[in-house]
Design a protein around this motif. Structure first.
Motif, PDB file in Angstrom:
ATOM      1  N   ALA A 218       0.901  -1.109  -0.265  1.00 29.77           N
ATOM      2  CA  ALA A 218      -0.101   0.061   0.102  1.00 29.77           C
ATOM      3  C   ALA A 218       0.825   1.357  -0.006  1.00 29.77           C
ATOM      4  CB  ALA A 218      -0.779   0.085   1.309  1.00 29.77           C
ATOM      5  N   ASP A 219       2.188   1.100   0.241  1.00 32.92           N
ATOM      6  CA  ASP A 219       3.070   2.446   0.597  1.00 32.92           C
ATOM      7  C   ASP A 219       3.555   2.435  -0.825  1.00 32.92           C
ATOM      8  OD1 ASP A 219       2.568   2.649   3.174  1.00 32.92           O
ATOM      9  OD2 ASP A 219       4.284   1.230   3.804  1.00 32.92           O
ATOM     10  N   LEU A 220       3.486   1.707  -1.990  1.00 30.16           N
ATOM     11  CA  LEU A 220       4.235   1.801  -3.030  1.00 30.16           C
ATOM     12  C   LEU A 220       3.167   2.224  -4.407  1.00 30.16           C
ATOM     13  CD1 LEU A 220       5.693  -1.885  -3.081  1.00 30.16           C
ATOM     14  CD2 LEU A 220       6.672   0.355  -2.293  1.00 30.16           C
ATOM     15  N   ARG A 221       3.831   3.193  -5.129  1.00 31.26           N
ATOM     16  CA  ARG A 221       3.344   3.760  -6.428  1.00 31.26           C
ATOM     17  C   ARG A 221       4.081   3.243  -7.530  1.00 31.26           C
ATOM     18  NH1 ARG A 221       4.352   8.963  -6.157  1.00 31.26           N
ATOM     19  NH2 ARG A 221       5.470   9.374  -7.709  1.00 31.26           N
ATOM     20  N   ARG A 243       8.846   1.951 -12.765  1.00 30.66           N
ATOM     21  CA  ARG A 243       9.263   2.827 -11.811  1.00 30.66           C
ATOM     22  C   ARG A 243       8.439   2.711 -10.416  1.00 30.66           C
ATOM     23  NH1 ARG A 243       8.316   7.162 -13.930  1.00 30.66           N
ATOM     24  NH2 ARG A 243      10.517   7.890 -15.217  1.00 30.66           N
ATOM     25  N   ILE A 244       9.166   2.407  -9.529  1.00 32.65           N
ATOM     26  CA  ILE A 244       8.395   1.986  -8.280  1.00 32.65           C
ATOM     27  C   ILE A 244       8.983   3.077  -7.121  1.00 32.65           C
ATOM     28  CG2 ILE A 244       7.981   0.631  -5.974  1.00 32.65           C
ATOM     29  CD1 ILE A 244       8.594  -1.612  -8.153  1.00 32.65           C
ATOM     30  N   THR A 245       7.863   3.936  -6.378  1.00 32.99           N
ATOM     31  CA  THR A 245       8.092   4.927  -5.418  1.00 32.99           C
ATOM     32  C   THR A 245       7.750   4.210  -3.986  1.00 32.99           C
ATOM     33  OG1 THR A 245       8.040   6.656  -7.180  1.00 32.99           O
ATOM     34  CG2 THR A 245       7.926   7.179  -4.808  1.00 32.99           C
ATOM     35  N   HIS A 246       8.588   4.272  -3.165  1.00 34.69           N
ATOM     36  CA  HIS A 246       8.176   3.931  -1.791  1.00 34.69           C
ATOM     37  C   HIS A 246       7.902   5.331  -1.024  1.00 34.69           C
ATOM     38  CE1 HIS A 246       9.050   2.806   2.384  1.00 34.69           C
ATOM     39  NE2 HIS A 246       8.236   1.738   2.201  1.00 34.69           N
ATOM     40  N   GLU A 247       6.519   5.539  -1.102  1.00 27.60           N
ATOM     41  CA  GLU A 247       6.154   6.832  -0.397  1.00 27.60           C
ATOM     42  C   GLU A 247       6.600   7.226   0.969  1.00 27.60           C
ATOM     43  OE1 GLU A 247       1.868   6.844  -1.499  1.00 27.60           O
ATOM     44  OE2 GLU A 247       2.440   7.818  -3.261  1.00 27.60           O
ATOM     45  N   VAL A 251      12.052   6.706  -1.564  1.00 30.58           N
ATOM     46  CA  VAL A 251      12.860   6.144  -2.080  1.00 30.58           C
ATOM     47  C   VAL A 251      12.203   5.543  -3.709  1.00 30.58           C
ATOM     48  CG1 VAL A 251      14.268   4.078  -2.922  1.00 30.58           C
ATOM     49  CG2 VAL A 251      14.250   5.219  -0.528  1.00 30.58           C
ATOM     50  N   VAL A 252      13.182   6.003  -4.789  1.00 35.93           N
ATOM     51  CA  VAL A 252      12.454   5.710  -6.244  1.00 35.93           C
ATOM     52  C   VAL A 252      13.448   4.970  -6.918  1.00 35.93           C
ATOM     53  CG1 VAL A 252      11.910   6.648  -8.309  1.00 35.93           C
ATOM     54  CG2 VAL A 252      11.472   7.938  -6.181  1.00 35.93           C
ATOM     55  N   VAL A 253      12.952   3.676  -7.267  1.00 39.73           N
ATOM     56  CA  VAL A 253      13.887   2.776  -8.218  1.00 39.73           C
ATOM     57  C   VAL A 253      13.248   2.688  -9.635  1.00 39.73           C
ATOM     58  CG1 VAL A 253      14.834   1.532  -6.159  1.00 39.73           C
ATOM     59  CG2 VAL A 253      12.650   0.815  -7.232  1.00 39.73           C
TER      60      VAL A 253
END
Length: 357
Positions: A218-221, A243-247, A251-253
């Motif tokens: 749920a913390d991921l975009r 692209r994954i953002t850990h809100e 952190v973005v990967v």
């Protein structure tokens, strides 16, 4: 050292007693952990017992030599001590090596991030050179390299490049590469022949497993986009890049090297877990470093660690004041001598810390 070894022996007896309790079989994970600890402690305890036995023999012979009651017995005692003393020294070295605390991350695979720093186009070219160096080193070590993400520079090289390494004791060797790497050379675009200084940042992250770090989905975009750069014609036809953002952490990967969205997402999640794991480890490192000052940093990306001077064919590692004049070989992946020197110094620092406890 003996006081420390007595503590080890006491812990060995505690673990042995715990393993003899039938209730331990109800907890397989704890039993596995105790079995591993028991095996490691036993090696050290066995060396300690042998060391005590040899030392006692030497002391007994020394008493006979001092008494000098019988010439023949005295000579035999001297000869035996001549054989036992080197053995005692070897046992002491083996014991000291065993006392050095093991880094549980050393056996892990890694994710390496290379980023161009100061120096513009030349810094990007240097990122490409570092990647070639690590690629060749990985080949030599028998490691598998997986390219994860890259951002090419217009005039060659890469603004950013991320790759994974899989194999035996990868983090144990590569962890010393984290930090700022400087290059001093004449760029191809330089018409006056002046030496320029550029830099690139290397970050080496131990690859974290799902059990190491818990991520709430749920913390991921998750965003998709079209891949660009090397990889074949397919990259511009589908939105396969991820692209994954850990809100919570920001952190973005990104991963764009695979053909399928699913494969890219799987690799991006590996990168994310490793970054979050490294953030937690960094907190612990800072706490430990306040207690133990070491000249070998394996986590500080802002520290200038090494200079590659092409006009002098010189490589200098600033952490241990090591200078070598075989730059061409090192850039071809022959970095063993540098890494081994850093490992030895790191182990000495750790051993000194253990002895001071």
């Amino acid at each position: 050292m003996e006081a420390k070894l007595e503590q080890v022996r006491e812990r060995f007896e505690e673990v042995t007693a715990a393993m003899s309790d039938p209730a331990i079989y109800d907890d397989p994970q704890q039993y596995t952990e105790l079995t591993k600890e028991h095996s490691e402690l036993k090696e050290l305890v066995d060396l300690y017992e042998e060391w005590k036995h040899v030392r006692k023999q030497i002391q007994g012979n020394s008493e006979l030599i001092e008494e000098a009651a019988d010439a023949e017995i005295t000579e035999m005692a001297r000869e035996e001590n001549d054989e036992l003393k080197p053995r005692l020294e070897k046992l002491e070295e083996d014991i000291k090596f065993k006392l050095i605390p093991k880094d549980p991350d050393d056996s892990k695979n890694v994710i390496v991030e290379l980023r161009a720093g100061t120096g513009g186009d030349e810094a990007a070219i240097f990122v490409g050179d570092l990647f070639d160096m690590y690629r060749r080193y990985a080949d030599k070590m028998g490691w598998k390299l997986n390219l994860l993400s890259l951002s090419e520079s217009e005039k060659g090289g890469y603004k950013e490049l991320t790759f994974g390494l899989e194999g035996e004791e990868v983090f144990g060797k590569m962890k010393y590469e984290s930090g700022v790497h400087r290059v001093q050379r004449v760029p191809e675009t330089e018409t006056q022949g002046r030496v320029h200084t550029s830099a690139a940042t290397v970050a080496v992250l131990p690859e974290a497993e799902e059990v190491d770090i818990d991520i709430n989905t749920a913390d991921l975009r998750v965003d998709t986009f079209r891949a660009s750069g090397a990889g074949g014609q397919h990259v511009n036809k589908t939105d396969s890049a991820i692209r994954i953002t850990h809100e919570p952490s920001g952190v973005v990967v990104e991963c764009q090297q695979e053909r399928s969205q699913h494969q890219n997402k799987e690799k991006a999640m590996k990168m994310l877990r490793s970054k979050l794991y490294e953030m937690e480890e960094e907190k612990l490192r800072k706490e430990r470093e306040q207690e133990r000052k070491s000249q070998i940093s394996t986590g500080d990306r802002s520290a200038k660690i090494r200079t590659y001077n092409f006009p002098q064919s010189r490589v200098t590692d600033h952490r241990i004041n090591l200078t070598l004049y075989n730059l061409e070989d090192i850039m071809k992946g022959e970095v063993d001598e540098v890494i081994e020197a850093l490992r030895v110094q790191d182990n000495l620092d750790k051993l000194n810390a253990v002895m001071e406890e």
